[in-house]
Design a protein around this motif. Sequence first.
Motif, short mmCIF file in Angstrom:
data_model
loop_
_atom_site.label_atom_id
_atom_site.label_comp_id
_atom_site.label_asym_id
_atom_site.label_seq_id
_atom_site.Cartn_x
_atom_site.Cartn_y
_atom_site.Cartn_z
N ALA A 43 -7.36 79.25 33.04
CA ALA A 43 -6.05 79.25 32.37
C ALA A 43 -5.01 80.02 33.18
CB ALA A 43 -6.18 79.84 30.97
N THR A 44 -5.38 81.19 33.68
CA THR A 44 -4.42 81.97 34.47
C THR A 44 -4.08 81.27 35.77
OG1 THR A 44 -6.26 83.26 35.40
CG2 THR A 44 -5.12 84.18 33.50
N LEU A 45 -5.06 80.60 36.39
CA LEU A 45 -4.80 79.85 37.62
C LEU A 45 -3.82 78.71 37.36
CD1 LEU A 45 -5.53 79.46 40.63
CD2 LEU A 45 -7.33 77.89 39.87
N LEU A 46 -4.02 77.98 36.25
CA LEU A 46 -3.14 76.86 35.94
C LEU A 46 -1.74 77.33 35.53
CD1 LEU A 46 -5.59 74.52 33.99
CD2 LEU A 46 -4.87 74.36 36.37
N VAL A 47 -1.66 78.45 34.82
CA VAL A 47 -0.35 79.00 34.47
C VAL A 47 0.40 79.43 35.72
CG1 VAL A 47 0.80 80.93 33.33
CG2 VAL A 47 -1.00 79.70 32.14
N GLN A 48 -0.31 80.05 36.65
CA GLN A 48 0.33 80.43 37.92
C GLN A 48 0.79 79.20 38.68
OE1 GLN A 48 -0.66 79.97 41.30
NE2 GLN A 48 1.05 81.21 42.05
N HIS A 49 -0.02 78.16 38.68
CA HIS A 49 0.36 76.92 39.38
C HIS A 49 1.57 76.27 38.71
CE1 HIS A 49 0.00 73.35 41.79
NE2 HIS A 49 -0.15 72.59 40.72
N PHE A 50 1.61 76.33 37.38
CA PHE A 50 2.77 75.79 36.67
C PHE A 50 4.04 76.55 37.05
CE2 PHE A 50 5.77 75.95 33.14
CZ PHE A 50 5.97 74.60 32.87
N SER A 51 3.96 77.88 37.07
CA SER A 51 5.11 78.69 37.43
C SER A 51 5.57 78.40 38.85
CB SER A 51 4.77 80.17 37.28
OG SER A 51 5.86 80.98 37.65
N ARG A 107 -4.17 88.26 49.77
CA ARG A 107 -2.98 88.89 50.36
C ARG A 107 -1.98 87.86 50.83
NH1 ARG A 107 -6.84 92.69 53.92
NH2 ARG A 107 -7.63 94.04 52.24
N ILE A 108 -2.48 86.77 51.42
CA ILE A 108 -1.59 85.71 51.89
C ILE A 108 -0.86 85.06 50.71
CG2 ILE A 108 -1.61 83.35 52.81
CD1 ILE A 108 -1.51 85.41 54.95
N VAL A 109 -1.58 84.80 49.62
CA VAL A 109 -0.95 84.18 48.46
C VAL A 109 0.08 85.13 47.85
CG1 VAL A 109 -1.35 83.28 46.14
CG2 VAL A 109 -2.93 82.71 47.97
N ARG A 110 -0.26 86.41 47.75
CA ARG A 110 0.71 87.38 47.24
C ARG A 110 1.98 87.40 48.09
NH1 ARG A 110 -3.31 92.47 46.89
NH2 ARG A 110 -4.18 92.23 44.81
N ALA A 111 1.78 87.52 49.41
CA ALA A 111 2.95 87.55 50.31
C ALA A 111 3.76 86.27 50.20
CB ALA A 111 2.48 87.77 51.75
N SER A 112 3.09 85.14 50.06
CA SER A 112 3.80 83.86 49.96
C SER A 112 4.57 83.76 48.65
CB SER A 112 2.80 82.70 50.06
OG SER A 112 2.14 82.72 51.30
N ILE A 113 4.01 84.29 47.55
CA ILE A 113 4.71 84.28 46.27
C ILE A 113 6.00 85.09 46.37
CG2 ILE A 113 4.62 85.14 43.89
CD1 ILE A 113 1.65 84.38 43.86
N VAL A 114 5.90 86.29 46.95
CA VAL A 114 7.10 87.12 47.11
C VAL A 114 8.11 86.44 48.02
CG1 VAL A 114 7.96 89.33 48.00
CG2 VAL A 114 5.83 89.26 46.69
N THR A 115 7.63 85.86 49.11
CA THR A 115 8.53 85.21 50.07
C THR A 115 9.24 84.01 49.47
OG1 THR A 115 7.09 85.92 51.89
CG2 THR A 115 8.67 84.17 52.36
N ILE A 116 8.49 83.17 48.74
CA ILE A 116 9.10 81.96 48.20
C ILE A 116 10.13 82.28 47.12
CG2 ILE A 116 7.44 81.48 46.34
CD1 ILE A 116 7.48 78.56 47.18
N LYS A 117 9.86 83.33 46.34
CA LYS A 117 10.83 83.71 45.31
C LYS A 117 12.08 84.32 45.93
CE LYS A 117 8.00 82.32 42.20
NZ LYS A 117 8.20 80.98 41.61
N LEU A 118 11.92 85.17 46.94
CA LEU A 118 13.09 85.76 47.61
C LEU A 118 13.90 84.69 48.34
CD1 LEU A 118 11.61 89.09 49.04
CD2 LEU A 118 12.97 88.75 46.96
N VAL A 172 -1.90 75.12 50.34
CA VAL A 172 -3.14 75.08 51.11
C VAL A 172 -4.14 76.10 50.56
CG1 VAL A 172 -4.16 75.53 53.37
CG2 VAL A 172 -2.06 74.19 53.21
N ALA A 173 -3.65 77.31 50.26
CA ALA A 173 -4.54 78.38 49.81
C ALA A 173 -5.11 78.12 48.42
CB ALA A 173 -3.81 79.71 49.83
N VAL A 174 -4.26 77.72 47.49
CA VAL A 174 -4.69 77.60 46.10
C VAL A 174 -5.20 76.19 45.79
CG1 VAL A 174 -3.95 77.76 43.69
CG2 VAL A 174 -3.10 79.42 45.36
N GLU A 175 -4.41 75.16 46.07
CA GLU A 175 -4.78 73.81 45.68
C GLU A 175 -5.90 73.23 46.55
OE1 GLU A 175 -1.45 71.13 44.94
OE2 GLU A 175 -0.11 72.85 44.97
N ARG A 176 -6.03 73.71 47.79
CA ARG A 176 -7.08 73.20 48.66
C ARG A 176 -8.25 74.19 48.78
NH1 ARG A 176 -2.82 69.86 47.97
NH2 ARG A 176 -2.80 68.12 49.46
#
Length: 520
Positions: A43-51, A107-118, A172-176
């Motif tokens: 559920a948390t993975l799908l909610v994150q993907h939705f966001s 760490r890559i996913v975290r950094a990418s989340i911050v980068t994409i939002k900024l 690539v990191a999450v969906e693959r």
Amino acid sequence: MCTSDNGADAVELAAVQAPSGLTGTSAPDTGSEDLRLDRTALATLLVQHFSNSWGLRTAEFAVYLLLVSLFPDTLLPASIYGFSTTAAGIVLSGWAGRLVDEHHNLRIVRASIVTIKLAACAMYAASLVLLYRLPPASESTRPWKRGLASAMFALIVVGGCVHNLSGVTISVAVEREWVTSIAAGSSAHLTTLNTYMRRIDLLCKLLAPLFVSLLTTAASYRFAAIFLCGVEVACMLFELLWIEISYRRFPALREAQAAREASRRVHARDEQSQNAQTSPLHILVWNKVVQRLKSIVLDWREFSQYPIFLSSVAISCLYLTVLSFDGTMLSYLKAHAYSDPFLAGMRGLNVVAGLAGTLAMPFLERKLGLVRAGNWSIWSEVLCLLPVLITFYVGAPADGSRGPAWNAALLFGGMMLSRIGLWAFDLCQLKELQLALAAHPRRNSLTALQYSLQNVADMLKYILTIILSRPSQFKYAALASYISVVAGASTYLVYVKRERGHVFHHNLGDMIPLLGRKTR
């Protein structure tokens, strides 16, 4: 050299070769189909993907809308933006995949989340500056050539490129990578996870543009830019939390990460022993650059030798098309007097048809097998787009007017039905790619190369529409698009031949397996 260390690494690698990712302790085998996924983690993975998908689809629509509003006298800024972000995807998608292979995934996913939002906030902020500072369109015929407009537009383009690359990295990191590790060899779980992900993508594709349109219509473009910027900041905080929970609750992700780190330590020792003999810094830098270029060439060479490469080429051909509800098709339809509410309704029906495709794919896979399900899906898209192509040559309306009712029915009905085959094929091809590269040590680097192929086709579409920019020339772009779709389906036939040894069965029961048992 370092024999004992290498032996320890071998033991460590062997210990983490079989991540489970399921609420059980068994290694993946045929029995893993019966093990259940952790519902809270899923559920948390799908909610994150939705966001994440919501932010991507919102920016995808809002930025173009803002550019058209800011520069109403020309489509050049929007074209430059689309061309630049696509070019960045072509050049750097492979690099994004290597980041996933070579660094800690969380760490890559975290950094990418911050980068994409900024990056999204930077695009909205630059648009907001222009909304406040640019003179009305009636006072300046070319506002985009002013110094402030050029600087802010450059920020929007750079932000768009960063946004696109960060999205590729997360995908690539999450969906693959993560989905493959969580499935742990279970075909049923892999299909389920892929289907959930694609349905979320389609829902966001339907709802996000409607949400942006509601903001701009009910309030203003300025309010929309401010509000969307605030949403990105809030989503960033929640996504960092959700992705942490998902990673901690899926043991398979930590086990797969441990296996990659053990493998990297072995390779790192080999590289250090080679570099220890070379002292000058400029030689080390040059060797690193050459090694990186060689790895890119070797990745492409290796990927092209896999049978799955033909499947990747096939789905990439589907990106070179104007026969969908993208900006180009909408511009053509607007030139023929179709109203915004009508087009919004047709777009919604297309997304609903795509959702039907995600429902059809598991059924087709059970009845036909994965490879044949993809074949039936892509050729159903070819057949459904044929009447769409005919509408541009038979009964086509003149500019500024609508065609006859039968012409509109074939146009919109054909496009809607084609979405079923398109999204069913998308799911089939995604699973084929995941299974083909599941055991490859650089699977994320190779997976990212498919993004590059898709971006090449997308860029060719931009070039095609720039050359054939008038509504009266749209029929030629439609013909080129249909040829590209047929080329993709034909390429997939070659893949089917290589995988199964034949394309057609000899007896009727095997040719129509929907009525009987499943074949390979």
